[in-house]
Design an enzyme around this catalytic site. Structure first.
Site, PDB file in Angstrom:
ATOM      1  N   ASP A 445       0.824  -1.209   0.000  1.00 10.62           N
ATOM      2  CA  ASP A 445       0.000   0.000   0.000  1.00 10.62           C
ATOM      3  C   ASP A 445       0.863   1.265   0.000  1.00 10.62           C
ATOM      4  O   ASP A 445       2.068   1.234   0.293  1.00 10.62           O
ATOM      5  CB  ASP A 445      -0.920  -0.008   1.230  1.00 10.62           C
ATOM      6  CG  ASP A 445      -2.274   0.636   0.954  1.00 10.62           C
ATOM      7  OD1 ASP A 445      -2.361   1.448   0.009  1.00 10.62           O
ATOM      8  OD2 ASP A 445      -3.229   0.342   1.690  1.00 10.62           O
ATOM      9  N   ASP A 513     -10.825   1.846  -3.172  1.00 11.79           N
ATOM     10  CA  ASP A 513     -11.326   1.566  -1.820  1.00 11.79           C
ATOM     11  C   ASP A 513     -12.846   1.527  -1.792  1.00 11.79           C
ATOM     12  O   ASP A 513     -13.437   1.108  -0.791  1.00 11.79           O
ATOM     13  CB  ASP A 513     -10.832   2.632  -0.840  1.00 11.79           C
ATOM     14  CG  ASP A 513      -9.406   2.387  -0.384  1.00 11.79           C
ATOM     15  OD1 ASP A 513      -8.870   1.300  -0.643  1.00 11.79           O
ATOM     16  OD2 ASP A 513      -8.816   3.298   0.248  1.00 11.79           O
TER      17      ASP A 513
END
Length: 690
Positions: A445, A513
C-alpha cells in the site's frame, strides 16, 4: 516486423494490423511519417519523398511533424527534451547511426557529450517507445525535461479526447470531450500515479464501442507524470508524455551517468474503443504482467471485519469461515506489526506484534495453509509513523524541507526511498519477513502523496521524485527474485498507483477503496478501457456499505459486480448468516468455473453503466459468459435484448442457464427476463459452442 530502407533513413514497424513509420531527412531531421493501418516500406518511402511545407519566422515546418521535438532551433512546439548545462540550454543534435537488437530499433543521436537514443519496439499492435540519455561529457548536465516520446496523429477534423479522471473512492471514470486548439495537460504532481488521472488517453473522430479508428497512449511510470495533448495552430495534433510534472528539474546527470525514460506505449485500432481495449489487454497479458497466464485466486481480506483490532485467534476464526466459502487466499491486513493498534503508530517497524502474534506469523500461516488456502499480509513500506522505532532512530530518513513543518497525512510521513540506506533497511526488513513464514502474497500500500519533498544536504534534492520510483522498482524486482513464489498487489488508497510500470512488477492492483457494487460499475468500466480483468481486484463487502455510503444491495448483486475482475471477499464473515455463507459458496464456485474466461478472455462491453441495464461479456475459445446487472427499471419497461459479440456467426451456442440454443449472432432476451427481477439485480449467463 521491422523494415529498413536501403539508404538506412526510413524505418517501418508493423504488427498484425498496423504500422508505424519514421524518416530521417538529409538535414538529420527525424520526421514522423505514418501511424495507422498497415503499410509497406514502399508506401513509407513515398511519404518520405514529399517535401516539408514552407515555414516563416512565426511558424516552423517541423512543428507537428517532428518525431521527438527537442528544445532549441527552429521549433515552437512543446519540447520532449530540455537540457541545461552551465554554458547553455537546449539541444542541437546530429544523427550518428541506427542499430537493432531483436525486434528493437534504436536511433542514435548526439549533442556534444550527450548521447540520445530513441527506442522503438512493436508488441502485437502496440508500439513501445522510450528514450535513453547518456552523459559522455566531462561536465554535469541537468535534465529539465526528458519525455519518453511524442506521438503524432494524422490530419483529421473533429478529434475527441477520452481520459480517465477521478478522486479517492471514485477513480477511473471515463470522460470524452472535443479537442480544441491549445494544450490539454493531465498528470500527477503527487509522487505517485495518483487518483485524479490514469496515465492514458485515447483520441478518435467518430468511433463507437466496436467501430472506427482509435489512437491510444499509455505511460508506464508510477511517480509524478505528465501527458500533454496539443492541437497546434495548423490543426495537427501531438501527444507528449513522460516522468515528472514540470520543468523545474528532473535529474542531474554527472559525467558517465545515464537515464532511461519509462515506456510510453501507443496503439492504433480500427475496431472502436472495444477493439482498442482488447489490444491493450492482450498486450499486457503477453508482455507486461508477471505470470499473466496463471489464474489469480479468490481472496479474503480481514480489514473490514477487524480493522486494527486483531488477534491470532480472531484471524483463525475468519480463516475457517473463508475456507468454508471456497476462498483460496487469506490476507491479514493492517495491524499485525509493531505497535500498530491504530493509524498513529507502527509504520516502519515490520516485525509481528508480540502481543498479537507471540510466535510470529508462521503459526497462523501454517493453519491457513492447512485449511487449503494461501496466506497473505498487508504492508506499507514507503511510509513511517513518527511514533515508531524507525523514526525515532532515523528522523532524517523521511522527505522533509529544512526549517519547515513536516506535514502528516494519516499520521504518517514518506520515507525518502531515494536514499540507499533506506533501500537497504527495507530490503532487510521485508526479506526477513518473507523468509520468516510461508507468505504467498503481499498487498503493498501507499496511503499518502508527497508533500514536503525535500532532501537536506543532497547536491540535487529534486532527484528524489525520480529516484524514489526507481528505488521502488528495484526493491520489488529484488524481492520477486528472492521470493519467486510471492505475489504482489499494488494499492494506493485504492487506485492511486495503477500504470504499466507498476503492473510489470505486480500481479494485480486494488482498483478502488470503494467496494459499493453499484459505484464500482463505472469505476470498472473506465478501468477496462486500458487494463484487463486479470489484474482488477474487486471485493464483495457487507450491506449496508457502512464504509462508504450505507447503500443496501443483495449478495447476488455484490458478487456479480465483483466477478468482473479478480474476485475477493472483504466483509465481516463472522456476522454473515449460514444462509449467506452457503450462497457465497455458490457464487465463489461459479466464479471459479468462469474465471478462465474473465481473467484471460476477450472483453466486450455490451452496455455501459449509465443507468438501467449494464453488461459485460468475456469470450475465450468456444465459451462465453455475460455478467448483466440491472441498476433500475422505470415504469415497467421491458428489458432490452443484448446482442453478443466475438462469437462464430455460423455456430450454435447453448445457454447453460436456460437451455436455449442460439446462433452466433446471439440476442439474449429470455435469459435476462428470467435472471433479472428488479432494481439492483444481477445475473450470469454462460454459453457454450455445440
Amino acid at each position: 516486423m521491422l523494415e529498413i530502407a536501403e539508404n538506412g533513413r526510413t524505418w517501418v514497424l508493423s504488427g498484425p494490423t498496423s504500422s508505424y513509420a519514421v524518416h530521417l531527412t538529409e538535414a538529420d531531421e527525424l520526421l514522423h511519417l505514418h501511424w495507422g493501418p498497415a503499410i509497406a516500406l514502399a508506401d513509407a518511402e513515398e511519404l518520405a519523398a514529399r517535401p516539408l511545407p514552407g515555414g516563416s519566422s512565426f511558424e516552423s515546418p517541423l512543428d507537428g511533424r517532428e518525431e521527438y521535438p527537442v528544445e532549441g532551433g527552429p521549433r515552437f512546439a512543446r519540447p520532449a527534451l530540455s537540457v541545461r548545462t552551465p554554458e547553455r540550454r537546449g539541444t542541437e543534435w546530429t544523427f550518428e547511426r541506427y542499430d537493432t537488437e531483436g525486434d528493437e530499433l534504436r536511433l542514435r543521436f548526439r549533442d556534444t557529450g550527450l548521447a540520445i537514443t530513441l527506442h522503438y519496439r512493436m508488441r502485437g499492435d502496440v508500439v513501445e517507445r522510450w528514450t535513453s540519455l547518456d552523459n559522455g561529457g566531462a561536465e554535469a548536465l541537468e535534465l529539465l525535461r526528458a519525455d519518453s516520446a511524442t506521438w503524432t496523429l494524422p490530419e483529421r477534423e473533429g478529434w475527441q479526447l477520452s481520459q480517465l479522471h477521478g478522486r479517492w473512492a471514485a477513480e477511473s471514470r471515463l470522460v470524452r470531450s472535443g479537442l480544441t486548439y491549445g494544450e490539454k495537460v493531465i498528470g500527477s504532481r503527487r509522487g505517485h500515479t495518483g487518483h485524479p488521472h490514469l496515465p492514458w488517453v485515447a483520441l478518435d473522430t467518430d468511433a463507437t464501442e466496436e467501430r472506427g479508428e482509435v489512437y491510444g497512449c499509455a505511460l508506464g511510470w508510477s511517480g509524478s507524470w505528465r501527458i500533454a495533448v496539443a492541437q497546434l495552430p495548423d490543426a495537427r495534433v501531438q501527444i507528449t508524455g513522460g516522468a515528472g510534472y514540470d520543468e523545474s528539474g528532473l535529474l542531474l546527470l554527472e559525467a558517465g551517468e545515464s537515464f532511461t525514460t519509462p515506456v510510453f506505449a501507443g496503439l492504433w485500432s480500427d475496431a472502436g474503443f472495444g477493439g482498442a481495449s482488447r489490444t491493450w489487454h492482450a498486450y499486457q497479458r503477453a508482455y507486461v504482467i508477471p505470470d499473466a497466464d496463471q489464474d489469480r485466486p479468490v481472496l479474503y481480506n480481514s480489514w473490514e471485519a477487524t480493522q486494527f483490532d486483531i488477534s491470532e485467534e480472531q484471524q483463525e476464526v475468519l480463516a475457517q469461515r473463508a475456507a468454508a466459502a471456497g476462498v483460496e487466499l487469506f490476507v491479514v491486513d493492517d495491524g499485525w506489526f509493531g505497535k500498530r493498534t491504530s493509524d498513529r503508530a507502527g509504520l516502519g517497524d515490520w516485525t509481528p506484534n508480540p502481543d498479537r502474534f507471540p510466535a510470529g506469523l508462521k503459526p497462523l500461516a501454517d493453519r491457513v495453509h492447512a485449511l487449503g488456502m494461501q496466506f497473505g499480509i498487508w504492508v506499507e513500506p514507503e511510509m513511517v509513523n513518527p511514533d515508531s522505532d524507525l523514526y525515532r532512530a532515523h528522523p532524517d530518513w523521511v522527505q522533509y524541507q529544512e526549517g519547515r513543518k513536516r506535514t502528516e497525512f494519516r499520521n504518517q510521513l514518506v520515507l525518502n526511498l531515494a536514499r540507499e540506506d533506506v533501500q537497504e533497511y527495507l530490503w532487510e526488513q521485508l526479506d526477513t519477513l518473507l523468509s520468516s513464514a510461508p507468505i504467498d502474497y503481499v498487498k503493498w500500500d501507499f496511503n499518502r502523496c508527497f508533500t514536503d519533498a525535500g532532501w537536506p544536504g543532497d547536491a540535487y534534492p529534486q532527484r528524489l521524485w525520480v529516484d524514489h520510483v526507481r528505488a521502488l522498482y528495484g526493491l520489488l524486482d529484488r524481492l520477486r527474485a528472492a521470493h519467486p513464489g510471492v505475489a504482489f498487489e499494488s494499492c494506493s488508497g485504492g487506485g492511486g498507483r495503477i500504470d504499466l510500470g507498476i503492473l510489470s512488477r505486480t500481479d494485480q492492483v486494488w482498483t478502488s477503496d470503494n467496494t459499493d457494487p453499484l459505484d464500482r460499475l463505472a469505476i470498472q468500466h473506465g478501468f477496462s478501457q486500458i487494463h484487463p480483468a486479470r489484474v482488477m481486484a474487486a471485493w464483495v463487502t457487507d450491506s449496508p456499505n457502512t464504509q462508504l455510503n450505507d447503500r443496501v444491495s443483495s449478495l447476488r448483486f455484490r458478487f456479480v459486480s465483483a466477478m468482473a475482475g479478480v474476485l475477493g471477499v472483504g466483509g465481516d464473515l463472522s456476522e454473515w448468516t449460514e444462509e449467506e455463507l452457503v450462497e457465497a459458496r455458490r457464487w465463489v464456485d461459479l466464479y471459479k468455473e468462469i474465471r478462465p474466461l474473465v481473467q484471460h478472455g476477450d472483453l466486450y462491453r455490451l452496455r455501459p453503466p449509465s443507468g438501467g441495464l449494464s453488461a459485460v461479456q468475456y469470450v475465450r475459445g468456444d465459451e462465453t459468459v455475460v455478467l448483466a446487472l440491472l441498476q433500475s427499471q422505470n415504469y415497467g419497461e421491458p428489458l432490452p435484448a443484448l446482442r453478443l459479440r466475438g462469437l462464430d456467426p455460423t455456430a450454435s451456442y447453448e445457454c447453460l442457464e436456460t437451455g436455449e440454443v442460439h446462433r452466433g449472432a446471439v440476442l439474449l432476451h429470455h435469459g435476462l427476463r428470467t435472471g433479472l427481477r428488479g432494481d439492483l439485480d444481477a445475473t450470469v449467463l454462460r454459453l457454450r459452442r455445440i
